[in-house]
Enzyme design. Structure first.
Site, PDB file in Angstrom:
ATOM      1  NE  ARG A  55      66.819  44.331   9.044  1.00  0.00           N
ATOM      2  CZ  ARG A  55      66.867  43.232   8.977  1.00  0.00           C
ATOM      3  NH1 ARG A  55      65.582  42.275   9.530  1.00  0.00           N
ATOM      4  NH2 ARG A  55      67.941  42.529   8.502  1.00  0.00           N
ATOM      5  CE1 TYR A 109      46.863  60.232  11.984  1.00  0.00           C
ATOM      6  CE2 TYR A 109      47.879  58.121  11.752  1.00  0.00           C
ATOM      7  CZ  TYR A 109      47.863  59.516  11.511  1.00  0.00           C
ATOM      8  OH  TYR A 109      48.934  59.865  10.796  1.00  0.00           O
ATOM      9  CG  ASP A 181      46.263  54.187  18.725  1.00  0.00           C
ATOM     10  OD1 ASP A 181      46.823  55.061  19.714  1.00  0.00           O
ATOM     11  OD2 ASP A 181      46.565  54.554  17.627  1.00  0.00           O
ATOM     12  CE  LYS A 206      51.380  62.070  16.770  1.00  0.00           C
ATOM     13  NZ  LYS A 206      51.384  60.596  16.018  1.00  0.00           N
TER      14      LYS A 206
HETATM   15  N1  PLP Z   1      47.477  56.600  16.618  1.00  0.00           N
HETATM   16  C1  PLP Z   1      46.992  57.805  16.911  1.00  0.00           C
HETATM   17  C2  PLP Z   1      45.804  58.029  17.613  1.00  0.00           C
HETATM   18  C3  PLP Z   1      47.612  58.981  16.152  1.00  0.00           C
HETATM   19  O1  PLP Z   1      47.186  60.176  16.314  1.00  0.00           O
HETATM   20  C4  PLP Z   1      48.750  58.645  15.222  1.00  0.00           C
HETATM   21  C5  PLP Z   1      49.319  59.907  14.318  1.00  0.00           C
HETATM   22  O2  PLP Z   1      48.969  60.947  14.556  1.00  0.00           O
HETATM   23  C6  PLP Z   1      49.362  57.645  15.151  1.00  0.00           C
HETATM   24  C7  PLP Z   1      48.416  56.440  15.574  1.00  0.00           C
HETATM   25  C8  PLP Z   1      50.272  57.233  14.151  1.00  0.00           C
HETATM   26  O3  PLP Z   1      51.606  57.614  14.911  1.00  0.00           O
HETATM   27  P1  PLP Z   1      52.778  58.062  13.968  1.00  0.00           P
HETATM   28  O4  PLP Z   1      52.833  59.371  13.328  1.00  0.00           O
HETATM   29  O5  PLP Z   1      53.810  57.803  14.886  1.00  0.00           O
HETATM   30  O6  PLP Z   1      53.113  56.866  12.980  1.00  0.00           O
END
Ligand code: PLP
Length: 388
Positions: A55, A109, A181, A206
């Site tokens: 952790r 998102y 992001d 992703k």
């Molecule tokens: N940021 C973006 C641009 C995303 O598309 C996503 C998920 O689709 C996330 C963050 C969150 O990622 P996770 O599903 O790995 O928690």
């Protein structure tokens, strides 16, 4: 605040994804690094120095992948977390305290939107969502308590590309953090720290992993900042299992070839989609018709593996299209080797109202395509038969 300093990169990205951060090798070393699936490690008695525990994010597979991810983004340090949401939450909580103000792009998102507007607000962190394409948008909404600006670029699912110049000059002027992001781009196409960002966040689920089999997130920045993020990770329990780190390391090895191939196929698919009469509008930053095409040319090394289009027949046409797909799978998530199709109204942005979605460019009938590694002609043939 200074959250990024850029160490020199010893190799190009194609080599770093395979070997970044590795020490010298010797006869007898395994070519594939071992998975150390141990939570506990024997310690020197009489102190808590060097306490290793899964952790704490400091066990062998985590260490390896974190060194490599930092090199890919050109950051001093990185931390792998249990998910992209865990990365966004811990990455921002390391910067913000109750009473602080966060400016965030409204083009984010859906899960991040919920985190900021519901959870952070309940914790006493004030959040203002901003249309980043409005002139002087950020400056107009600044408060003396503003501590950070959060953006996503390219944007899920509209593939809008935000211009980093103005916003990074502003955050530098104010001494506040610019957090990006960069999930949609991956470091192959865009490295935000080179454009004035302080912190980079990814959903490693992703493109970074790329095989639809690991949930993970990444935060990159300076050593002191990443230490702060690690404290959040530890107490909120957002650390990945060693196997997730090991799998991410394996997936990452092909990042460069995968993303370059996805860039090429996506460009062809976008050109095909743009010419179809059933498609009202195709969203791909590589198209001259894309509103941010010039910024994308300037800022990105590749236009990405995500394509979106709006069907002229709206929601009913989208339903029909989705049901007819044979090769592409109708599934949420993105960035992997298999082509996936999704409708943001039922997945990434399902918790927004239809009006809220329309305001950020997602009308009903909006299809998001995550382009995989299948032969591009086969992908196009599948999309075409589903459209007819
Ligand atoms: N940021 C973006 C641009 C995303 O598309 C996503 C998920 O689709 C996330 C963050 C969150 O990622 P996770 O599903 O790995 O928690």
């Amino acid at each position: 605040m200074a959250t990024s300093r850029k160490p020199a990169r010893p190799h190009t990205l194609a080599t770093l994804v395979l070997h970044g951060g590795e020490g010298p090798h010797a006869p007898g070393d395994p070519v594939v690094p071992p998975l150390v699936q141990s939570v506990n490690y024997v310690q020197e008695p009489g102190g808590d120095d060097n306490l290793m525990y899964t952790r704490y994010g400091n066990t062998p597979n985590a260490d390896r992948i974190q060194k490599r991810l930092a090199l890919l983004e050109g950051a001093e340090a990185s931390l792998m977390l249990a998910s992209g949401m865990g990365a966004t939450a811990c990455g921002l909580l390391a910067l913000l305290r109750p009473g602080d103000h966060l400016l965030a792009s409204q083009f984010i998102y859906g899960g991040t939107n919920r985190l900021l507007t519901e959870e952070f607000t309940q914790m006493g962190i004030n959040v203002t969502l901003v249309d980043p394409f409005e002139p002087r948008a950020w400056r107009k909404r600044l408060r003396k308590e503003t501590r950070a600006i959060f953006i996503e670029s390219p944007v899920n699912p509209t593939c809008r590309v935000l211009d980093m110049r103005g916003v990074s000059l502003l955050t530098k002027e104010l001494g506040i953090a610019l957090v990006v992001d960069s999930t949609f781009a991956s470091p192959v196409n865009f490295r935000p720290l080179e454009h004035g960002a302080d912190v980079v966040i990814h959903s490693a689920t992703k493109f970074l992993n790329g095989h639809h089999d690991v949930l993970g997130g990444v935060v990159c920045g300076t050593v002191p900042y990443i230490d702060e993020v690690r404290q959040k990770e530890i107490v909120w329990g957002q650390t990945p299992d060693p196997f997730a780190c090991w799998l991410l390391e394996r997936g990452l090895k092909t990042l460069d070839v995968r993303v370059k191939r996805q860039n090429e196929s996506s460009m062809q698919i976008a050109r095909w989609a743009e010419a179809r009469k059933e498609v009202r509008r195709c969203h791909y930053p590589g198209l001259e018709s894309h509103p941010d095409h010039e910024i994308a040319v300037d800022q990105l090394d590749g236009f990405g593996g995500m394509v979106a289009f709006e069907l002229a027949g709206g929601a009913r046409a989208a339903d029909r299209f989705a049901k007819r797909l044979k090769l592409a799978r109708y599934a949420a998530s993105l960035g992997g080797v298999d082509t996936l199709v999704s409708e943001p109204r039922f997945s990434s942005h399902s918790r927004l109202t239809a009006d809220e979605r329309a305001r950020i460019g997602i009308p009903d009938g909006f299809i998001r395509l995550s382009v995989g590694l299948e032969d591009v002609d086969d992908i196009i043939a599948d999309l075409e038969q589903a459209l007819r």
